[in-house]
Design an enzyme around this catalytic site. Sequence first.
Site, short mmCIF file in Angstrom:
data_model
loop_
_atom_site.label_atom_id
_atom_site.label_comp_id
_atom_site.label_asym_id
_atom_site.label_seq_id
_atom_site.Cartn_x
_atom_site.Cartn_y
_atom_site.Cartn_z
N ASN A 147 45.60 40.97 36.74
CA ASN A 147 44.16 41.01 37.05
C ASN A 147 43.82 41.38 38.50
O ASN A 147 42.72 41.81 38.77
CB ASN A 147 43.49 39.69 36.65
CG ASN A 147 43.96 38.53 37.47
OD1 ASN A 147 45.12 38.44 37.85
ND2 ASN A 147 43.06 37.61 37.75
N GLU A 246 50.92 29.81 40.85
CA GLU A 246 49.45 29.86 40.79
C GLU A 246 49.09 30.25 39.37
O GLU A 246 49.49 31.31 38.89
CB GLU A 246 48.90 30.91 41.77
CG GLU A 246 48.96 30.48 43.23
CD GLU A 246 48.15 29.24 43.53
OE1 GLU A 246 47.24 28.89 42.75
OE2 GLU A 246 48.46 28.59 44.54
N CYS A 280 41.11 34.30 37.99
CA CYS A 280 41.55 32.91 37.82
C CYS A 280 40.52 31.94 38.37
O CYS A 280 40.43 30.80 37.92
CB CYS A 280 42.89 32.71 38.51
SG CYS A 280 42.86 33.25 40.23
N GLU A 458 48.96 29.55 49.24
CA GLU A 458 49.13 30.96 49.58
C GLU A 458 48.12 31.33 50.66
O GLU A 458 47.12 30.65 50.86
CB GLU A 458 48.87 31.83 48.36
CG GLU A 458 49.83 31.57 47.22
CD GLU A 458 50.00 32.78 46.34
OE1 GLU A 458 50.75 33.68 46.72
OE2 GLU A 458 49.37 32.82 45.27
P1 NAD Z 1 51.31 36.09 32.30
O1 NAD Z 1 51.78 34.70 32.52
O2 NAD Z 1 51.33 36.65 30.94
O3 NAD Z 1 52.19 37.09 33.19
C1 NAD Z 1 52.32 36.91 34.58
C2 NAD Z 1 53.61 37.60 35.03
O4 NAD Z 1 54.72 36.88 34.48
C3 NAD Z 1 53.75 39.03 34.52
O5 NAD Z 1 54.33 39.82 35.54
C4 NAD Z 1 54.68 38.88 33.35
O6 NAD Z 1 55.41 40.04 33.05
C5 NAD Z 1 55.61 37.78 33.86
N1 NAD Z 1 56.36 37.09 32.81
C6 NAD Z 1 56.08 36.98 31.49
N2 NAD Z 1 57.05 36.27 30.85
C7 NAD Z 1 57.95 35.91 31.80
C8 NAD Z 1 59.15 35.16 31.77
N3 NAD Z 1 59.63 34.63 30.64
N4 NAD Z 1 59.83 34.97 32.93
C9 NAD Z 1 59.34 35.47 34.09
N5 NAD Z 1 58.22 36.20 34.17
C10 NAD Z 1 57.52 36.41 33.05
O7 NAD Z 1 49.85 36.19 32.95
P2 NAD Z 1 48.85 37.44 32.92
O8 NAD Z 1 48.30 37.56 31.54
O9 NAD Z 1 49.49 38.64 33.56
O10 NAD Z 1 47.70 36.98 33.94
C11 NAD Z 1 46.62 36.20 33.56
C12 NAD Z 1 46.81 34.77 34.01
O11 NAD Z 1 47.03 34.74 35.42
C13 NAD Z 1 45.61 33.88 33.77
O12 NAD Z 1 46.04 32.66 33.23
C14 NAD Z 1 45.05 33.66 35.18
O13 NAD Z 1 44.33 32.46 35.35
C15 NAD Z 1 46.28 33.69 35.99
N6 NAD Z 1 45.98 33.97 37.39
C16 NAD Z 1 46.05 32.94 38.29
C17 NAD Z 1 45.74 33.15 39.63
C18 NAD Z 1 45.83 32.03 40.62
O14 NAD Z 1 45.91 32.31 41.80
N7 NAD Z 1 45.82 30.78 40.20
C19 NAD Z 1 45.36 34.42 40.05
C20 NAD Z 1 45.27 35.45 39.11
C21 NAD Z 1 45.59 35.21 37.77
#
Ligand code: NAD
Length: 477
Positions: A147, A246, A280, A458
């Site tokens: 995102n 995060e 997020c 962060e």
């Molecule tokens: P996601 O958890 O599907 O993926 C995040 C990352 O993790 C991707 O690069 C993905 O390829 C990787 N990943 C997936 N499976 C993995 C595994 N088994 N081992 C290691 N890495 C793995 O999340 P998304 O759909 O890309 O993003 C949306 C989410 O991110 C929402 O829940 C949002 O709230 C969160 N987010 C949080 C913040 C924050 O700062 N708190 C900021 C932005 C987005």
Amino acid sequence: MNNNYIAGQWIEGASINRNINPSDTDDLVGVYARADAAQATLAVEAAAEAQPQWARMTAEQRSDALDRIGTEILARKDELGELLSREEGKTLPEGIGEATRAGRVFKFFAGEALRLSGERLPSIRPGVETDVRREPEGVVAIITPWNFPIAIPAWKIAPALAYGNAVVFKPADLVPGSGWALAEIIARAGALPPGVFNLVMGPGSQVGDVFAKHQKVKALTFTGSSSTGRSVGIECMTRGAKVQLEMGGKNPLVVLNDADLSQAVEVAVQGAFFSTGQRCTASSRFIVQEGIHDKFVAAVKERLASLKVDHALHKGTDIGPVVSAAQLKQDLEYIEIAKREGGHVAFGGELVQRATNGFYLTPALITETHNQMRINQEEVFGPVASVVRVKDYEEALHVANETEFGLSSGICTTSLKYASDFKQRSTAGMVMVNVPTAGVDYHAPFGGRKGSSYGAREQGAYAREFYTSIKTTYTQA
Ligand code: NAD
């Protein structure tokens, strides 16, 4: 083909990833390499080998490298912003804004590289000097979500490099373009010995898994969903690696009777629906006091009706498409769940056709909800917000805090008393008064509490807590 960057070489992947524009699924943004576990391992090994040399270079050399990277990002912000909007779907001004932020982050950490300080404590033993110093962790793995495809990588890569770490970076599979463009700028910045920075695009289940499990990854910073974050965190803790997570949010925005109505509507609409609600920190629960409830709902509906949902790159678009078919399905499912639970769709939530084939959803406002409903407890991650009606401030505060998440929260009020109390008693890591829950400064600490975050903060000077390791030394002359 846009390849991975491992040990200073551009390397083909084990497979390919076709990057599709969510505003127009007939538009292929580019074809990108996808690494497998073996290539991810290679990258970690290269980073481990290169890191000591990078750490031995002067702070000024590291600062200069980051400054050059920041300068190029800022000079190319329009082009990078366009690429970002094309692959992720946020509007062009939002994309350019994010690219600008990434450049600023590198500039900030160019300064921080020179400011890393230690401490000298008076010893309890005569003639002994007691020093506290900060050293790099070693190899830092970076896993990012789709995102914020350039800003989040920037706010992790810049401090990691500033403090002398080597980096293995995996962008989200949905948005390899911005991560690749950033890597290409870093690769050309000079000064980084081969292997100090590695781009490893590929599936989380393979590349991310290697990062979480490899003994040579000393610290892992992850931003993404709560479920993935937890499993990555457990892997890291099992082998004693430092980890920062995060994750998701269910961010409340409280609107009290004494709020400035037009300000509250702007704060709510901007915080919940801009960037297609895919932040997020997006407000997803409006907790509204009964005296202003009906006026607020009517005014939000009117404002939403004035917004244009269309192609992210078109002039005048306020809300771009949802990022993918899977995310769109999830958004629609949650709207149905909310309806089944008794919620009323007061506005939007409809699929719309535009000139191009994209994932277009009108912003959804769901009223008549209570806080125990799934729509108010689970993260949707789309342009969907619900309204909970409350009697008074105390009930509003209780409802705001009644969630497993704790990333960001907000209140709209003209009362100093309630604003001060909310800042104190909100259980979120970031609290906003009369400003949207989403949208933060890049030099201030960022992060949440409860189920939203784990580990050090962060951004800003606080980032050093994660990217450095403390050593205490005692010297008898
Ligand atoms: P996601 O958890 O599907 O993926 C995040 C990352 O993790 C991707 O690069 C993905 O390829 C990787 N990943 C997936 N499976 C993995 C595994 N088994 N081992 C290691 N890495 C793995 O999340 P998304 O759909 O890309 O993003 C949306 C989410 O991110 C929402 O829940 C949002 O709230 C969160 N987010 C949080 C913040 C924050 O700062 N708190 C900021 C932005 C987005």
